[in-house]
Design a protein around this motif. Structure first.
Motif, PDB file in Angstrom:
ATOM      1  N   SER A 116       1.807  -5.457  -3.181  1.00  0.00           N
ATOM      2  CA  SER A 116       2.728  -6.041  -2.209  1.00  0.00           C
ATOM      3  C   SER A 116       3.310  -7.304  -2.819  1.00  0.00           C
ATOM      4  CB  SER A 116       2.001  -6.375  -0.903  1.00  0.00           C
ATOM      5  OG  SER A 116       2.846  -7.087  -0.027  1.00  0.00           O
ATOM      6  N   SER A 119       4.641 -12.259   1.135  1.00  0.00           N
ATOM      7  CA  SER A 119       3.581 -12.863   1.944  1.00  0.00           C
ATOM      8  C   SER A 119       3.736 -12.498   3.416  1.00  0.00           C
ATOM      9  CB  SER A 119       3.618 -14.391   1.805  1.00  0.00           C
ATOM     10  OG  SER A 119       3.451 -14.782   0.464  1.00  0.00           O
ATOM     11  N   CYS A 124      -0.589  -9.385   2.651  1.00  0.00           N
ATOM     12  CA  CYS A 124      -1.449 -10.223   1.816  1.00  0.00           C
ATOM     13  C   CYS A 124      -2.768 -10.539   2.508  1.00  0.00           C
ATOM     14  CB  CYS A 124      -0.726 -11.506   1.419  1.00  0.00           C
ATOM     15  SG  CYS A 124      -1.717 -12.585   0.362  1.00  0.00           S
ATOM     16  N   ARG A 125      -2.706 -11.245   3.631  1.00  0.00           N
ATOM     17  CA  ARG A 125      -3.949 -11.703   4.249  1.00  0.00           C
ATOM     18  C   ARG A 125      -4.869 -10.535   4.626  1.00  0.00           C
ATOM     19  NH1 ARG A 125      -5.301 -16.736   6.545  1.00  0.00           N
ATOM     20  NH2 ARG A 125      -7.249 -16.599   7.716  1.00  0.00           N
ATOM     21  N   TYR A 127      -5.054  -7.665   3.181  1.00  0.00           N
ATOM     22  CA  TYR A 127      -5.659  -7.199   1.928  1.00  0.00           C
ATOM     23  C   TYR A 127      -6.871  -8.071   1.580  1.00  0.00           C
ATOM     24  CZ  TYR A 127      -1.921  -3.975   0.446  1.00  0.00           C
ATOM     25  OH  TYR A 127      -1.046  -2.915   0.339  1.00  0.00           O
ATOM     26  N   ARG A 128      -6.701  -9.381   1.715  1.00  0.00           N
ATOM     27  CA  ARG A 128      -7.811 -10.284   1.384  1.00  0.00           C
ATOM     28  C   ARG A 128      -8.977 -10.106   2.345  1.00  0.00           C
ATOM     29  NH1 ARG A 128      -6.717 -15.419   2.100  1.00  0.00           N
ATOM     30  NH2 ARG A 128      -4.669 -15.281   3.081  1.00  0.00           N
ATOM     31  N   LYS A 147      -7.082 -13.153  -6.331  1.00  0.00           N
ATOM     32  CA  LYS A 147      -5.830 -12.409  -6.311  1.00  0.00           C
ATOM     33  C   LYS A 147      -4.784 -13.034  -7.215  1.00  0.00           C
ATOM     34  CE  LYS A 147      -2.876 -12.921  -2.921  1.00  0.00           C
ATOM     35  NZ  LYS A 147      -1.854 -13.808  -3.515  1.00  0.00           N
ATOM     36  N   ARG A 149      -0.857 -14.093  -7.957  1.00  0.00           N
ATOM     37  CA  ARG A 149       0.134 -14.682  -7.052  1.00  0.00           C
ATOM     38  C   ARG A 149       1.225 -13.679  -6.684  1.00  0.00           C
ATOM     39  NH1 ARG A 149       4.927 -16.433  -9.883  1.00  0.00           N
ATOM     40  NH2 ARG A 149       4.663 -16.612 -12.143  1.00  0.00           N
ATOM     41  N   MET A 150       1.943 -13.984  -5.614  1.00  0.00           N
ATOM     42  CA  MET A 150       3.082 -13.168  -5.207  1.00  0.00           C
ATOM     43  C   MET A 150       4.188 -13.265  -6.257  1.00  0.00           C
ATOM     44  SD  MET A 150       2.396 -11.436  -2.644  1.00  0.00           S
ATOM     45  CE  MET A 150       1.447 -11.291  -1.136  1.00  0.00           C
ATOM     46  N   CYS A 332      -4.579 -18.799  -1.789  1.00  0.00           N
ATOM     47  CA  CYS A 332      -3.951 -18.932  -0.473  1.00  0.00           C
ATOM     48  C   CYS A 332      -4.633 -20.012   0.355  1.00  0.00           C
ATOM     49  CB  CYS A 332      -4.017 -17.609   0.275  1.00  0.00           C
ATOM     50  SG  CYS A 332      -3.040 -16.292  -0.476  1.00  0.00           S
ATOM     51  N   CYS A 337      -0.576 -17.062   6.415  1.00  0.00           N
ATOM     52  CA  CYS A 337      -0.227 -15.790   7.052  1.00  0.00           C
ATOM     53  C   CYS A 337      -1.158 -15.425   8.206  1.00  0.00           C
ATOM     54  CB  CYS A 337      -0.211 -14.657   6.022  1.00  0.00           C
ATOM     55  SG  CYS A 337       0.978 -14.885   4.680  1.00  0.00           S
TER      56      CYS A 337
END
Length: 349
Positions: A116, A119, A124-125, A127-128, A147, A149-150, A332, A337
């Motif tokens: 992805s 953000s 993102c969140r 996934y984490r 992770k 970075r974007m 993050c 997010c």
């Protein structure tokens, strides 16, 4: 992060959404995706029909396999000796199983590439959160996972999208190219989710950078959304791609390139919502349409991800990003997010 810390990674973990690979997978897969979300079962069964239209096979797993093989080759050429593991959020290979295998293989610290570019909670969140939950399931000895970075504004990601869109223009008849519009698409999300993240801002920046590289003026492109789900009364990001096509037709537009820049690979949403539904609308309105491929395993995109890995292992000091916002953070913030999934109302007795 100190230089010594940057040398401790001993594996790469590709984290993807997952998808069914046969008809019998479809309902269990969708139940995984929608668990805890206020989506009526009728809507789930409607989406299941999209998968059955393609005999229950999503393209995403095959494309992730192809990407992993390309990344392996790219890392080998760069003399980066890190094994690549793969775990999905919603279907096999599932994250807990993959992290358990990493533990058994002695992996202590890994870098996660999440498929992805933008953000948001779902991009993102979540996934984490899934990574954390899977690690907790594995228990003591599970590897520490950081992770990447974007990369929505990384020049490699932009270049790969430019190449895909240029090829889509080339598939149009010559007389349709000069005035063709571009509809950049991304998965719609609830407004309440988008208000707590940079999803829209990052998408708009990516679209702007791609359009500038293609020398497409602002009046010939627009960011629109697709694949809305959830409760009908909840506000989600708009306009929808179907509505946008009808607006373009009313303005006299006769040729259109649809570019799903919000996706890394061809999810079912790309195949059904664009290749089937959007194409049908265009055909009915006599608009000539060409759909750009997602970046997938494009060499420049693969090299982009390799660069992000090099940053984190201390091989590269430059953190490349173009446009007005600069490179995204590596770690993050705690409130990054944030989003609370609305609870489904209790069923009536």
């Amino acid at each position: 992060m100190s230089d010594s810390d940057k040398q401790k990674y001993d594996a790469i973990l590709v984290v993807s959404f997952g998808g069914p690979e046969k008809r019998d997978d479809v309902i269990p897969f969708l139940e995984n995706v929608l668990r805890g979300k206020p989506v009526p079962r009728e809507r789930m069964l409607e989406v299941a029909e999209h998968y059955y239209h393609f005999d229950g096979v999503s393209p995403i797993n095959a494309q992730v396999r192809e990407f992993i093989e390309a990344l392996k080759r790219d890392l080998a050429e760069a003399q980066i000796d890190l094994p690549i593991y793969w775990g999905n959020r919603n279907w096999h290979p599932l994250l807990p199983d993959t992290i358990q295998q990493m533990k058994q293989d002695g992996v202590r610290r890994a870098l996660a590439f999440m498929t992805s570019a933008y953000s948001s909670y779902s991009g993102c969140r979540q996934y984490r959160e899934n990574l954390l939950k899977a690690s907790e399931q594995v228990g003591e000895g599970a590897p520490k996972i950081d992770k990447l970075r974007m990369f929505y504004n990384h020049p490699g990601f932009i270049s790969a999208n430019v190449d895909r869109i240029r090829a889509a223009f080339d598939r149009l008849p010559p007389d349709a190219r000069q005035h063709a519009q571009i509809a950049f698409t991304a998965h719609s999300i609830p407004i309440s989710m988008s208000n707590n993240c940079n999803y829209v801002r990052q998408l708009e920046e990516c679209c702007r950078l791609v359009a500038e590289a293609l020398s497409i003026p602002a009046e010939r492109w627009k960011l629109v959304y697709q694949s809305r789900s959830g409760r009908p009364g909840d506000p989600w990001l708009e306009p929808d791609i179907g509505d946008h096509i009808r607006i373009l037709h009313a303005k006299g537009v006769t040729s259109l390139v649809i570019a799903p820049v919000g996706f890394i690979s061809d999810h079912m949403e790309v195949m059904f919502d664009l290749d089937e539904e959007a194409k049908q609308i265009c055909d009915e309105l006599q608009i000539t349409m060409s759909r750009a491929l997602t970046v997938g395993s494009h060499p420049e995109f693969v090299a982009c991800i390799r660069e992000l890995i090099e940053e984190r292992i201390g091989r590269r000091t430059e953190r490349r990003a173009i446009g007005q916002y600069g490179p995204s953070h590596d770690v993050c913030p705690a409130d990054c997010c944030l989003y609370t999934i609305p609870q489904r109302p209790p069923a009536k007795p």
